[in-house]
Write an enzyme that holds these catalytic residues in place. Structure first.
Site, PDB file in Angstrom:
ATOM      1  N   TYR A 123      12.437  16.679  40.651  1.00  0.00           N
ATOM      2  CA  TYR A 123      12.186  18.423  40.583  1.00  0.00           C
ATOM      3  C   TYR A 123      11.761  18.392  39.012  1.00  0.00           C
ATOM      4  CZ  TYR A 123      14.651  19.446  45.050  1.00  0.00           C
ATOM      5  OH  TYR A 123      14.987  19.582  46.223  1.00  0.00           O
ATOM      6  N   SER A 180      14.855  25.537  52.835  1.00  0.00           N
ATOM      7  CA  SER A 180      14.018  26.156  53.372  1.00  0.00           C
ATOM      8  C   SER A 180      14.286  27.334  54.407  1.00  0.00           C
ATOM      9  CB  SER A 180      12.729  25.769  53.981  1.00  0.00           C
ATOM     10  OG  SER A 180      11.614  26.467  53.808  1.00  0.00           O
ATOM     11  N   PRO A 181      15.701  28.033  54.245  1.00  0.00           N
ATOM     12  CA  PRO A 181      16.275  28.980  55.224  1.00  0.00           C
ATOM     13  C   PRO A 181      15.213  30.319  55.501  1.00  0.00           C
ATOM     14  CG  PRO A 181      16.965  29.582  52.755  1.00  0.00           C
ATOM     15  CD  PRO A 181      16.232  28.021  52.907  1.00  0.00           C
ATOM     16  N   LEU A 182      14.144  30.488  54.508  1.00  0.00           N
ATOM     17  CA  LEU A 182      13.249  31.590  54.827  1.00  0.00           C
ATOM     18  C   LEU A 182      12.035  30.978  55.325  1.00  0.00           C
ATOM     19  CD1 LEU A 182      14.068  34.231  52.004  1.00  0.00           C
ATOM     20  CD2 LEU A 182      15.008  33.761  54.331  1.00  0.00           C
ATOM     21  N   GLY A 236       9.106  31.744  53.011  1.00  0.00           N
ATOM     22  CA  GLY A 236       8.727  32.972  52.804  1.00  0.00           C
ATOM     23  C   GLY A 236       8.461  33.774  53.897  1.00  0.00           C
ATOM     24  N   GLY A 279      10.850  36.350  55.187  1.00  0.00           N
ATOM     25  CA  GLY A 279      11.529  37.333  54.292  1.00  0.00           C
ATOM     26  C   GLY A 279      10.837  38.554  54.214  1.00  0.00           C
TER      27      GLY A 279
END
Length: 330
Positions: free
Chosen positions: A53, A216-218, A221, A224
């Site tokens: 990262y 990446s729960p959304l 985006g 969202g």
């Protein structure tokens, strides 16, 4: 904050995991430190990062930002369950060198020491394999891990982006060898719009006692409230979300999703996180806030109780694949 055990371990972790991928590339060090302070104050004790990262020429920068935050003291390190990852090549782009990536015993040894230095700590709570290594046998991988556990440099081991059969293979070999307890968590792509993990990955994780950590729960985006934001003149969708909305069928699906939640007075992003917290086997989703406001929204999701009407509606809009093997066998 609510807590649960990480898989079959005795380790207690928060139901939200603080993702740090934006620290460095999108969020500067001062703001990153403020977000980590706010997360800790809110009771989030599980922080996730990776050695790569920072990306590109700045690989390792995110771990450095976290390390500088630990160095401020105040029991920050003692209160955090720290997870990082190994696999990617840490050399500058175009300068990759043999044995400086993947999961050979040599690279694992090298990568752990480098991460510990950047993180300014002497141990990593959960050391995660960022991807499968098709060339390195698990006998070699577990031998390297056994040494690191004995040295006190790592405590637990997790996987990321593993298929179900690799979770099984890894833990069966660990069991035959003795020593390490094997994988204790799996970090996978899982959300309302992407439910393929329910076929094989999550059942394998449950069978072998791994906590599931959705990333990446959304869905970039998409979940969202992107259409609502467009209509209100806010930030337009970009990246994965914009590409998905270009498909008229997907756009109609997302519109139905936002309409359902609007009817019940629920924010889409909070609903997407709350839904994951209802799923069997899920320890907690990774939230990667770029701002303190985004962190506040994620925290509200932990207390959000979705009604049966909402859960049924979500399943109708985003039907899962069904159990394995029925989902593909007949």
């Amino acid at each position: 904050m609510k807590y649960t055990q990480l898989g079959r371990t005795g380790l207690k972790v928060s139901r939200l995991v603080l993702g740090t991928m934006n620290f460095g590339p999108q969020t500067d060090e001062a703001d990153s430190h403020a977000i980590m302070d706010a997360a800790l104050d809110a009771g989030i004790n599980y922080f996730d990062t990776a050695n790569v990262y920072g990306w590109g020429e700045n690989k390792g920068r995110t771990e450095e930002i976290i390390g500088n935050w630990f160095a401020k003291g105040g029991e920050r390190r003692d209160k955090v369950v720290l997870a990082t990852k190994v696999y990617g090549n840490m050399a500058a782009e175009g300068d990759a060198w043999p044995n400086h990536d993947k999961l050979s015993a040599l690279n694992i040894r090298r990568a752990v020491d480098a991460s510990l230095k950047r993180l300014q700590t002497d141990y990593i709570d959960v050391y995660q394999f960022h991807h499968i290594d098709r060339r390195t046998p698990f006998e070699e991988i577990w031998q390297a891990i056994d040494v690191l556990v004995q040295q006190g440099k790592i405590l637990y081991v997790g996987s990321s982006n593993f298929p179900g059969y690799k979770i099984a293979q890894a833990n069966e070999i660990a069991d035959r060898r003795g020593g390490t307890i094997g994988l204790v968590s799996e970090q996978c792509l899982y959300n309302l719009a992407e439910r393929r993990a329910e076929m094989e990955v999550i059942p394998a994780a449950q069978e072998y006692g791994l906590g599931v950590i959705p990333w990446s729960p959304l869905h970039g985006g998409l979940l969202g409230g992107v259409i609502k934001k467009e209509i209100q003149g806010g930030r337009r969708a970009s990246g994965r979300a914009a590409d998905a909305l270009a498909d008229t069928a997907v756009r109609a699906q997302i519109q139905s999703y936002e309409d359902l939640l609007d009817k019940h007075g629920i924010e889409p992003g909070e609903a997407a996180l709350a839904w994951l917290l209802t799923r069997p086997g899920v320890t907690g989703p990774i939230v990667g806030p770029r701002t303190a406001e985004q962190l506040d929204s994620a925290l509200r999701a932990v207390e959000l109780e979705l009604s049966e009407d909402v859960l049924t509606g979500l399943d109708e809009i985003f039907p899962g694949p069904g159990p394995s093997p029925e989902a593909f066998a007949w």
